[in-house]
Design a protein around this motif. Structure first.
Motif, PDB file in Angstrom:
ATOM      1  N   PHE A 114      50.765  39.369  52.579  1.00 17.84           N
ATOM      2  CA  PHE A 114      50.026  39.766  53.575  1.00 17.84           C
ATOM      3  C   PHE A 114      49.182  38.599  54.361  1.00 17.84           C
ATOM      4  O   PHE A 114      49.072  38.382  55.449  1.00 17.84           O
ATOM      5  N   LEU A 115      48.706  37.456  53.330  1.00 16.10           N
ATOM      6  CA  LEU A 115      48.378  36.409  53.772  1.00 16.10           C
ATOM      7  C   LEU A 115      49.084  35.594  54.591  1.00 16.10           C
ATOM      8  O   LEU A 115      48.777  35.019  55.757  1.00 16.10           O
ATOM      9  N   ILE A 116      50.226  35.387  54.262  1.00 25.27           N
ATOM     10  CA  ILE A 116      51.317  34.648  55.135  1.00 25.27           C
ATOM     11  C   ILE A 116      51.432  35.318  56.478  1.00 25.27           C
ATOM     12  O   ILE A 116      51.677  34.658  57.474  1.00 25.27           O
ATOM     13  N   LEU A 117      51.641  36.678  56.340  1.00 24.36           N
ATOM     14  CA  LEU A 117      51.620  37.440  57.790  1.00 24.36           C
ATOM     15  C   LEU A 117      50.505  37.100  58.537  1.00 24.36           C
ATOM     16  O   LEU A 117      50.803  37.128  59.747  1.00 24.36           O
TER      17      LEU A 117
ATOM     18  N   VAL B 193      59.840  39.515  59.533  1.00 25.05           N
ATOM     19  CA  VAL B 193      59.357  38.510  58.320  1.00 25.05           C
ATOM     20  C   VAL B 193      58.598  39.596  57.418  1.00 25.05           C
ATOM     21  O   VAL B 193      58.630  39.439  55.913  1.00 25.05           O
ATOM     22  N   GLY B 194      57.785  40.793  57.776  1.00 25.99           N
ATOM     23  CA  GLY B 194      57.069  41.610  56.932  1.00 25.99           C
ATOM     24  C   GLY B 194      58.220  42.458  56.087  1.00 25.99           C
ATOM     25  O   GLY B 194      57.885  42.826  54.844  1.00 25.99           O
TER      26      GLY B 194
ATOM     27  N   GLY C 228      57.360  44.186  47.755  1.00 19.86           N
ATOM     28  CA  GLY C 228      56.666  44.596  46.737  1.00 19.86           C
ATOM     29  C   GLY C 228      55.054  44.730  46.900  1.00 19.86           C
ATOM     30  O   GLY C 228      54.212  44.730  46.138  1.00 19.86           O
ATOM     31  N   PHE C 229      54.774  44.615  48.323  1.00 20.26           N
ATOM     32  CA  PHE C 229      53.357  44.683  48.627  1.00 20.26           C
ATOM     33  C   PHE C 229      52.606  43.584  47.891  1.00 20.26           C
ATOM     34  O   PHE C 229      51.472  43.686  47.483  1.00 20.26           O
ATOM     35  N   ASP C 230      53.043  42.395  48.095  1.00 20.66           N
ATOM     36  CA  ASP C 230      52.207  41.131  47.407  1.00 20.66           C
ATOM     37  C   ASP C 230      51.253  40.875  48.243  1.00 20.66           C
ATOM     38  O   ASP C 230      51.331  40.596  49.392  1.00 20.66           O
TER      39      ASP C 230
END
Length: 365
Positions: free
Chosen positions: A325-328, A312-313, A319-321
């Motif tokens: 990171f929040l979703i992960l 998933v990551g 694009g390092f959005d």
């Protein structure tokens, strides 16, 4: 420990275990360690630590006095220690005494053998590859490993084979495999080898008996074949099996995520994923359907969480959005919580099933 405690509590609640025997049952099932258990633990631990410290002291002594010792002196020390160790083992074997000490002597001899090979290569500068050292070491100690039947020695042998494969596959030029698939093929070989070792460990070191049927015998409670089978389903594995299981989990998980880092073709990714899914199915069948083992199921949960997070990551973090990171983070929290809830549910359901089968067996009689 917690499972044994809950079992005793439910047996007391059902009236199957007299209150006066609860203390003996708790001691036998090792709900809490006894003085004798602690004494045996410290005796074995100090003996093993002393044996390993003794053989390492020989290596450090030679390394510290490398300039002052000649070739003859270095070889005399190592070969003399090896000869004394084997002589002690043979002497104790004829007397058939001190089995643990005999196993430790073979472990010491195996470590000294590796030191002797390293010393020979260092003095004569043979120029051999490092993988040859580990391969020769593993081959030479194989008879001792088979004779000793000592889990720690088997783990040493398995570690040497893994080191040999890691180093050999790193330098081997596999002509029939393209350069892009070299890393994936190396991880696949290690994953399959450790899975075979893991399955062999389950066959060789798996406990075939359970302490619960013996407990029923001690407290004079009638038991049926179904009760014994139910109790055997929950018998714990040998400690070394968990170590090998962790190795298998690591390499299989790495195989499933290696294509995240390497730009392999779709077929390599598909095969690696199918192998990992097959391993997951085996773990679920072996430690959930056939028997319950929460630590092995924890390994499985860890592997699934890791693989899902990496894949998933890969899709979310190109694009390092910050949103990715929040979703992960939310996904990690959700999967970890679900895994913990599932493991707790499995433990309690299995405990209830075990007690129900015990009660049913007594009611039928």
């Amino acid at each position: 420990m917690s499972h044994a405690r809950r079992t005793i509590e439910q047996l007391l609640h059902q009236g199957l275990l007299p209150l006066k025997n609860a203390e003996a049952a708790a001691t036998h099932l090792e709900v809490y360690p006894s003085k004798r258990t602690w004494l045996d633990f410290f005796n074995k631990a100090l003996l093993i630590i002393g044996a390993v410290a003794l053989v390492l002291s020989l290596v450090f002594f030679i390394a510290y006095n490398w300039q002052n010792l000649g070739k003859i002196g270095k070889f005399a020390l190592v070969e003399g220690a090896l000869a004394i160790t084997i002589a002690l083992y043979v002497s104790l074997s004829f007397r058939r005494q001190f089995q643990l000490i005999r196993q430790l002597l073979l472990l010491i001899a195996s470590i000294i053998t590796g030191s002797l090979l390293a010393l020979f290569g260092q003095i004569y500068q043979t120029g051999a590859d490092t993988w040859q050292l580990f391969f020769a070491w593993a081959i030479l100690i194989t008879p001792w490993v088979v004779i000793a039947r000592f889990p720690a020695l088997w783990l040493l042998w398995l570690g040497l084979i893994n080191a040999f494969l890691l180093l050999y596959l790193d330098v081997a030029n596999l002509q029939f495999i393209s350069h892009n698939l070299q890393n994936i093929s190396q991880v696949a070989v290690l994953a399959l080898f450790n899975f075979i070792a893991f399955y062999s460990w389950l066959i060789g070191f798996d406990n075939k008996t359970s302490s619960i049927p013996y407990l029923f015998h001690r407290i004079n409670v009638k038991k049926s074949t179904a009760q014994i089978n139910s109790a055997q389903t929950n018998s714990s594995l040998h400690w070394s099996t968990y170590v090998v299981g962790f190795l298998s989990t690591f390499f299989m998980t790495y195989l499933a995520i290696v294509t995240v880092f390497d730009n392999g073709n779709i077929w390599a990714t598909l095969i690696a994923t199918l192998l990992w899914l097959g391993w997951c199915g085996f773990m679920l069948w072996q430690f959930y359907q056939r028997r319950l083992d929460l630590l092995m199921l924890t390994y499985l949960s860890f592997s699934i969480i890791t693989v899902v997070m990496f894949w998933v990551g890969k899709w979310l973090l190109e694009g390092f959005d910050a949103g990715g990171f929040l979703i992960l983070a939310l996904l990690l929290i959700g999967m970890s919580s679900s895994a913990v809830m599932w493991l707790r549910k499995v433990a309690y359901i299995n405990n209830d099933d075990t007690t129900s089968s015990i009660v049913k067996g007594d009611s039928d009689e």
